[in-house]
Design a protein around this motif. Structure first.
Motif, short mmCIF file in Angstrom:
data_model
loop_
_atom_site.label_atom_id
_atom_site.label_comp_id
_atom_site.label_asym_id
_atom_site.label_seq_id
_atom_site.Cartn_x
_atom_site.Cartn_y
_atom_site.Cartn_z
N PRO A 162 0.82 -1.22 0.00
CA PRO A 162 0.00 0.00 0.00
C PRO A 162 0.85 1.27 0.00
CG PRO A 162 0.19 -0.82 2.22
CD PRO A 162 0.96 -1.79 1.35
N TYR A 163 0.22 2.38 -0.26
CA TYR A 163 0.85 3.68 -0.04
C TYR A 163 0.61 4.04 1.42
CZ TYR A 163 1.42 4.19 -5.08
OH TYR A 163 1.78 4.01 -6.39
N GLY A 164 1.63 3.95 2.24
CA GLY A 164 1.46 4.22 3.66
C GLY A 164 1.48 2.95 4.47
N SER A 165 0.60 2.89 5.45
CA SER A 165 0.59 1.78 6.40
C SER A 165 -0.27 0.62 5.90
CB SER A 165 0.05 2.25 7.75
OG SER A 165 -0.14 1.16 8.62
N ASP A 189 5.30 4.22 5.64
CA ASP A 189 5.17 5.31 6.64
C ASP A 189 6.34 5.27 7.62
OD1 ASP A 189 4.18 2.86 7.52
OD2 ASP A 189 2.74 3.77 8.91
N MET A 190 7.53 5.49 7.08
CA MET A 190 8.74 5.35 7.88
C MET A 190 8.87 6.40 8.96
SD MET A 190 10.14 2.63 7.05
CE MET A 190 11.62 2.84 8.01
N VAL A 244 13.54 -6.48 5.16
CA VAL A 244 14.54 -5.51 4.69
C VAL A 244 14.02 -4.08 4.76
CG1 VAL A 244 15.64 -7.17 3.15
CG2 VAL A 244 13.81 -5.73 2.28
N HIS A 245 14.97 -3.16 4.97
CA HIS A 245 14.71 -1.73 4.80
C HIS A 245 15.42 -1.32 3.52
CE1 HIS A 245 16.36 2.46 5.23
NE2 HIS A 245 15.05 2.67 5.22
N MET A 246 14.68 -0.76 2.57
CA MET A 246 15.28 -0.34 1.31
C MET A 246 14.62 0.95 0.83
SD MET A 246 13.72 -3.53 -0.90
CE MET A 246 14.28 -3.00 -2.51
N ASP A 247 15.43 1.84 0.31
CA ASP A 247 14.94 3.12 -0.19
C ASP A 247 14.18 3.85 0.92
OD1 ASP A 247 16.01 2.54 -2.77
OD2 ASP A 247 14.33 1.20 -3.12
N PHE A 248 12.87 4.10 0.73
CA PHE A 248 12.11 4.87 1.72
C PHE A 248 11.06 4.02 2.43
CE2 PHE A 248 10.11 5.22 -2.43
CZ PHE A 248 8.79 4.90 -2.17
N TYR A 249 11.20 2.70 2.43
CA TYR A 249 10.17 1.84 3.02
C TYR A 249 10.80 0.57 3.56
CZ TYR A 249 10.79 -0.50 -1.46
OH TYR A 249 11.33 -1.13 -2.55
#
Length: 374
Positions: A162-165, A189-190, A244-249
């Protein structure tokens, strides 16, 4: 910004394709092992080579010998159908189409979205990609939450991006995945997960984040804890494959299993975090504990925290966060297998450099030696 988002989505989809390919291969291996246990005489011939079971004849014979219901159950146990995939928030359907075209052995891919314009775009994209896409990708106009709730344990793979949470979709998603199936879930939603808005994080994920150098790993563990909390309500539990954490998410890949007895040990996989407000040193305390005198190994509420009032390193107070997932966040052996596969067919991945770097980092990420208090 738009170009950066597109590049990030390529990274996301390439990693998802790699994990999905590995999951299908692992699923076949597990099926072969299960088949040998359930029906050893029919899985291999005298030379050791694999033999196929004639499905209808096999079921009929079982029905005659053991009764119709038992024969049907054993047939379902020994059959290995192509995995069915749900992309719950499909938009234009690019991810679903990639799965259908690039992942061998995949079955039907259901692309769900509740926006009519998005669904029309999805249908056009399916048509443009020919019969290979049209034969497998099925667009569907529906609210993803309702659709998943009305198809319990039907899909071998569920993808949430999704976009967000993703919080609003998790309860439906954990019910929709088949036993042993794979849930792929993103959260963008980092700012919330990494400690920028603690009260919002608690309202969405049921956990307080803490600011620190490990905030991205804590974000992963908060998401895993949230998925687990939804799963155990339905006598299910999660086993992380890669997180994983990648880019902005962040993105997690977890398998979901059903076991009422295993669910009882869930408190042992969750922990509160005590972080010093001065030097940022931290300790973990599991939510549950095992009574060593009780042979049933039933988890009990843990004792009150033994963290001192002031930090022994700098004298500052502690702040409490969590609960978070405190078990491993990766299956390191499986991650190594995925990385090996990616190296073998590197030309198949546009984001080969990025995803190979991420998969190489997996054995390191999450390997911090935590200090637990009991």
């Amino acid at each position: 910004m738009l170009l950066r988002t597109k590049i990030c989505q390529v990274n996301n989809r390439d990693l998802s394709v790699a994990v999905l390919r590995s999951f299908i291969s692992r699923r076949r291996e597990e099926h072969d092992i299960r088949l040998r246990k359930v029906c050893p005489s029919s899985s291999h011939d005298e030379s050791g080579s694999r033999t196929k079971i004639p499905p209808k004849q096999h079921v009929d014979e079982l029905d005659y010998v053991r009764g119709r219901s038992e024969g049907k159950a054993l047939y379902e146990e020994t059959s290995c159908r192509a995995p069915k995939v749900l992309e719950a928030l499909a938009a234009s359907g690019l991810r679903a189409i990639r799965y259908a075209l690039e992942v061998d052995g995949i079955g039907e891919v259901i692309a769900v979205d509740n926006n009519e314009d998005a669904l029309e775009a999805c249908k056009k994209n399916i048509h443009h990609n020919g019969s290979a896409a049209s034969s497998k990708v099925v667009p569907h106009l529906a609210d993803a939450r309702v659709y998943m709730l009305t198809h319990p344990k039907e899909f071998d793979v569920v993808d949430l991006d999704p976009y967000g949470s993703p919080a609003a979709f998790l309860d439906s998603a954990v019910q929709c995945v088949a036993n042993g199936g794979l849930l792929m879930c993103s959260a963008t939603d980092m700012a919330v997960l990494a400690g920028g808005n603690a009260e919002v994080c608690f309202s969405k994920y049921g956990s307080y984040p803490l600011r620190g150098k490990y905030c991205h790993e804590m974000a992963l563990r908060i998401l895993l804890s949230c998925i687990e909390s939804h799963a155990i309500r339905h006598k299910r539990y999660i086993v992380p494959v890669i997180s994983v954490h990648m880019d902005f998410y962040i993105r997690v890949f977890v398998r979901i299993f059903t076991s009422a007895s295993t669910v009882k040990s869930s408190p042992l996989k969750l922990a509160h975090v005590y972080q010093c407000t001065g030097c940022s040193s931290f300790h973990l305390q599991n939510v549950g504990r095992i009574n060593s005198k009780d042979k049933r190994n039933i988890s009990l509420p843990n004792f009150s925290p033994t963290v001192p009032q002031e930090c022994s390193e700098c004298g500052h107070n502690f702040v409490m966060g969590g609960p978070i997932w405190s078990d491993p966040i990766h299956d390191k052996e499986w991650a190594a297998s995925i990385l090996s596969s990616v190296h073998t067919i590197s030309s198949a991945y546009s984001a080969y450099a990025k995803i190979s770097a991420i998969l190489t980092e997996v054995p390191v990420l999450g390997s911090v030696q935590y200090t637990y208090v009991y």
